[in-house]
Design a protein around this motif. Structure first.
Motif, PDB file in Angstrom:
ATOM      1  N   ALA A 120       0.924  -1.197  -0.019  1.00  0.00           N
ATOM      2  CA  ALA A 120       0.040  -0.010  -0.099  1.00  0.00           C
ATOM      3  C   ALA A 120       0.948   1.320  -0.104  1.00  0.00           C
ATOM      4  O   ALA A 120       0.365   2.456  -0.537  1.00  0.00           O
ATOM      5  CB  ALA A 120      -0.961   0.170   1.287  1.00  0.00           C
ATOM      6  N   VAL A 121       2.038   0.965   0.485  1.00  0.00           N
ATOM      7  CA  VAL A 121       3.046   2.297   0.736  1.00  0.00           C
ATOM      8  C   VAL A 121       3.317   2.704  -0.854  1.00  0.00           C
ATOM      9  O   VAL A 121       3.382   3.915  -1.057  1.00  0.00           O
ATOM     10  CB  VAL A 121       4.124   1.951   1.295  1.00  0.00           C
ATOM     11  N   ASP A 122       3.758   1.808  -1.552  1.00  0.00           N
ATOM     12  CA  ASP A 122       4.559   2.277  -2.918  1.00  0.00           C
ATOM     13  C   ASP A 122       3.165   2.804  -3.618  1.00  0.00           C
ATOM     14  O   ASP A 122       3.173   3.812  -4.457  1.00  0.00           O
ATOM     15  CB  ASP A 122       5.037   1.156  -3.567  1.00  0.00           C
ATOM     16  N   ALA A 123       1.988   2.050  -3.682  1.00  0.00           N
ATOM     17  CA  ALA A 123       0.809   2.446  -4.432  1.00  0.00           C
ATOM     18  C   ALA A 123       0.419   3.830  -4.042  1.00  0.00           C
ATOM     19  O   ALA A 123      -0.137   4.627  -4.952  1.00  0.00           O
ATOM     20  CB  ALA A 123      -0.188   1.253  -4.111  1.00  0.00           C
ATOM     21  N   THR A 124       0.417   4.184  -2.605  1.00  0.00           N
ATOM     22  CA  THR A 124      -0.025   5.463  -2.377  1.00  0.00           C
ATOM     23  C   THR A 124       0.848   6.699  -2.674  1.00  0.00           C
ATOM     24  O   THR A 124       0.331   7.437  -3.277  1.00  0.00           O
ATOM     25  CB  THR A 124      -0.298   5.450  -0.817  1.00  0.00           C
ATOM     26  N   LEU A 125       2.099   6.353  -2.539  1.00  0.00           N
ATOM     27  CA  LEU A 125       2.982   7.335  -3.028  1.00  0.00           C
ATOM     28  C   LEU A 125       2.999   7.677  -4.604  1.00  0.00           C
ATOM     29  O   LEU A 125       3.031   8.893  -4.979  1.00  0.00           O
ATOM     30  CB  LEU A 125       4.638   6.698  -2.860  1.00  0.00           C
ATOM     31  N   GLU A 126       2.821   6.486  -5.108  1.00  0.00           N
ATOM     32  CA  GLU A 126       2.603   6.691  -6.898  1.00  0.00           C
ATOM     33  C   GLU A 126       1.136   7.571  -6.880  1.00  0.00           C
ATOM     34  O   GLU A 126       1.229   8.423  -8.024  1.00  0.00           O
ATOM     35  CB  GLU A 126       2.499   5.263  -7.527  1.00  0.00           C
ATOM     36  N   SER A 127       0.030   7.409  -6.197  1.00  0.00           N
ATOM     37  CA  SER A 127      -1.092   7.878  -6.381  1.00  0.00           C
ATOM     38  C   SER A 127      -1.184   9.450  -6.090  1.00  0.00           C
ATOM     39  O   SER A 127      -1.612  10.343  -6.721  1.00  0.00           O
ATOM     40  CB  SER A 127      -2.173   7.419  -5.444  1.00  0.00           C
ATOM     41  N   VAL A 128      -0.087   9.995  -5.429  1.00  0.00           N
ATOM     42  CA  VAL A 128       0.036  11.298  -4.969  1.00  0.00           C
ATOM     43  C   VAL A 128       1.077  12.076  -5.825  1.00  0.00           C
ATOM     44  O   VAL A 128       1.598  13.017  -5.281  1.00  0.00           O
ATOM     45  CB  VAL A 128       0.138  11.655  -3.534  1.00  0.00           C
ATOM     46  N   GLY A 129       2.007  11.228  -6.577  1.00  0.00           N
ATOM     47  CA  GLY A 129       2.955  11.786  -7.459  1.00  0.00           C
ATOM     48  C   GLY A 129       4.153  12.016  -6.657  1.00  0.00           C
ATOM     49  O   GLY A 129       5.058  12.801  -6.992  1.00  0.00           O
ATOM     50  N   LEU A 130       4.437  11.187  -5.774  1.00  0.00           N
ATOM     51  CA  LEU A 130       5.809  11.104  -4.891  1.00  0.00           C
ATOM     52  C   LEU A 130       6.669  10.145  -5.351  1.00  0.00           C
ATOM     53  O   LEU A 130       7.676   9.827  -4.377  1.00  0.00           O
ATOM     54  CB  LEU A 130       5.385  11.119  -3.439  1.00  0.00           C
ATOM     55  N   THR A 131       6.494   9.098  -6.339  1.00  0.00           N
ATOM     56  CA  THR A 131       7.426   7.971  -6.439  1.00  0.00           C
ATOM     57  C   THR A 131       8.873   8.674  -6.644  1.00  0.00           C
ATOM     58  O   THR A 131       9.872   7.858  -6.115  1.00  0.00           O
ATOM     59  CB  THR A 131       6.884   7.274  -7.678  1.00  0.00           C
ATOM     60  N   GLU A 132       9.133   9.544  -7.200  1.00  0.00           N
ATOM     61  CA  GLU A 132      10.582   9.829  -7.690  1.00  0.00           C
ATOM     62  C   GLU A 132      11.284  10.643  -6.047  1.00  0.00           C
ATOM     63  O   GLU A 132      12.275  10.555  -6.059  1.00  0.00           O
ATOM     64  CB  GLU A 132      10.682  11.022  -8.808  1.00  0.00           C
ATOM     65  N   GLN A 133      10.428  10.913  -5.294  1.00  0.00           N
ATOM     66  CA  GLN A 133      10.991  11.368  -3.900  1.00  0.00           C
ATOM     67  C   GLN A 133      10.940  10.322  -2.875  1.00  0.00           C
ATOM     68  O   GLN A 133      11.095  10.883  -1.745  1.00  0.00           O
ATOM     69  CB  GLN A 133       9.952  12.611  -3.684  1.00  0.00           C
ATOM     70  N   ARG A 134      10.820   9.275  -3.521  1.00  0.00           N
ATOM     71  CA  ARG A 134      10.524   8.090  -2.254  1.00  0.00           C
ATOM     72  C   ARG A 134      11.713   8.080  -1.222  1.00  0.00           C
ATOM     73  O   ARG A 134      11.327   7.671   0.048  1.00  0.00           O
ATOM     74  CB  ARG A 134      10.128   6.770  -3.052  1.00  0.00           C
ATOM     75  N   ASP A 135      12.679   8.499  -1.863  1.00  0.00           N
ATOM     76  CA  ASP A 135      14.114   8.364  -0.801  1.00  0.00           C
ATOM     77  C   ASP A 135      14.827   9.874  -0.467  1.00  0.00           C
ATOM     78  O   ASP A 135      15.608   9.572   0.117  1.00  0.00           O
ATOM     79  CB  ASP A 135      15.185   7.535  -1.614  1.00  0.00           C
ATOM     80  N   VAL A 136      13.844  10.781  -0.808  1.00  0.00           N
ATOM     81  CA  VAL A 136      14.322  12.003  -0.193  1.00  0.00           C
ATOM     82  C   VAL A 136      13.905  12.444   1.121  1.00  0.00           C
ATOM     83  O   VAL A 136      12.666  11.793   1.654  1.00  0.00           O
ATOM     84  CB  VAL A 136      13.554  13.032  -1.016  1.00  0.00           C
ATOM     85  N   GLN A 137      14.757  12.876   2.144  1.00  0.00           N
ATOM     86  CA  GLN A 137      14.186  12.928   3.514  1.00  0.00           C
ATOM     87  C   GLN A 137      13.174  13.950   3.544  1.00  0.00           C
ATOM     88  O   GLN A 137      12.952  15.019   2.837  1.00  0.00           O
ATOM     89  CB  GLN A 137      15.314  13.697   4.303  1.00  0.00           C
TER      90      GLN A 137
END
Length: 324
Positions: A120-137
């Protein structure tokens, strides 16, 4: 024959019954009652200080009312109802973050609190457009990216009822429209969304019903369509200056008022088809623009009347070009 026992009615997602809240000498919420149906996208609007945030915090169980009751799915959120927490998602304007974690770590931590799966974490990050920022503090995310992470935190555990407080306030136009698609998808899944916003176009585009709160009380509750239809505001035709003079325009049958605004000649009418036909015969329709009433007109008129303030004028730039 045995009698068939009627099933009790399903309680609404939110029921607010005669809720009031005072801070010192200020009545923030004054005897408010409303129901929000399951699966409904419900908008709460009003001027700053109207009581929106206080009312929503009372609904969420974050603040106690002085009087009245609130139930969510038929249960009271107070005293703190842990059984309700997995069914509710909350995004506030001042959301707290684990700032030393990455965006993915933060959301994974939130998901674990609710027992939500890691998928659910990856899917939710993708849904709000934050996949590219997943490793940013989190502390290094921009304001708009933090806003999207706050929304993801409210959605990651798949709640039935979602409270969103100005969710698009810090988003650029492209991210804002992308979030609209996310919210529409949630509604299509049967989720209930309670949405406070100052963006009237957003409320008109997304909400099934809206409530306009003024001075702690609900002035009106209805669908955006019904509110606009009942407003009966004139249509405005906007012509480039020089195409017609003011006297000539005022003489057209059906024209109620003629003004010059922003370098344009503005004709107000409640007989738009007849006036457009007359204008076409006099000067043609190239470059003519029209604007009909929308939810912002209703909101500005209503809040101005109830607060005794002067209604701000709508900018002529907010127009839709007439397609001849």
């Amino acid at each position: 024959m045995s009698e068939v026992q009627a099933m009790p009615p399903t309680p609404p997602a939110v029921r607010v019954d005669h809720v009031s809240k005072r801070y010192g000498d200020r009545q923030a919420v004054d005897d408010v009652s409303l129901e929000i149906h399951r699966g409904e996208f419900f908008g709460l609007m009003g001027p700053n200080g109207a009581g929106k945030s206080t009312l929503v915090e009372i609904m969420e169980g974050l603040r106690r009312a002085d009087s009245g009751t609130v139930t969510l799915f038929g249960e009271s959120p107070l005293p703190r109802n842990t059984a309700l927490l997995p069914r509710i998602g909350v995004q506030t304007q001042s959301s707290a973050f684990f700032v030393r974690q990455s965006a993915h770590e933060h959301l994974r931590t939130v998901a674990s609190l609710y027992g939500a799966p890691r998928t659910a974490v990856d899917a939710t990050l993708e849904s709000v457009g934050l996949t590219e920022q997943r490793d940013v503090q989190v502390e290094n995310l921009s304001g708009g990216q933090r806003q999207r992470l706050a929304i993801a935190s409210a959605l990651v555990h798949g709640p039935e009822l979602i409270f969103l407080d100005e969710p698009t306030a810090a988003l650029d136009p492209q991210a804002r429209r992308a979030l609209w698609d996310v919210l529409r998808a949630l509604k299509a899944q049967g989720r209930t969304i309670v949405h406070t916003t100052h963006h009237l176009d957003e409320a008109e585009a997304l909400c099934d019903r809206v409530a306009i709160l003024v001075n702690g009380t609900i002035a009106v509750t209805d669908s955006p369509h019904n509110l606009v239809a009942a407003f009966e505001a004139p249509t405005r035709l906007i012509l480039p200056l020089g195409r017609l003079d003011e006297e000539e325009a005022a003489a057209i049958p059906g024209v109620d008022r003629v003004t010059v605004q922003g370098g344009s000649l503005v004709l107000e009418t409640r007989a738009a088809g007849r006036v457009l036909s007359a204008v076409d015969g006099l000067t043609g329709l190239d470059g003519i623009q029209t604007r009909t009433a929308d939810l912002e007109d209703v909101y500005l008129d209503l809040t101005a009347r109830l607060t005794g303030s002067q209604q701000p004028s709508r900018r002529i730039a907010d127009t839709t070009e007439h397609q001849s």
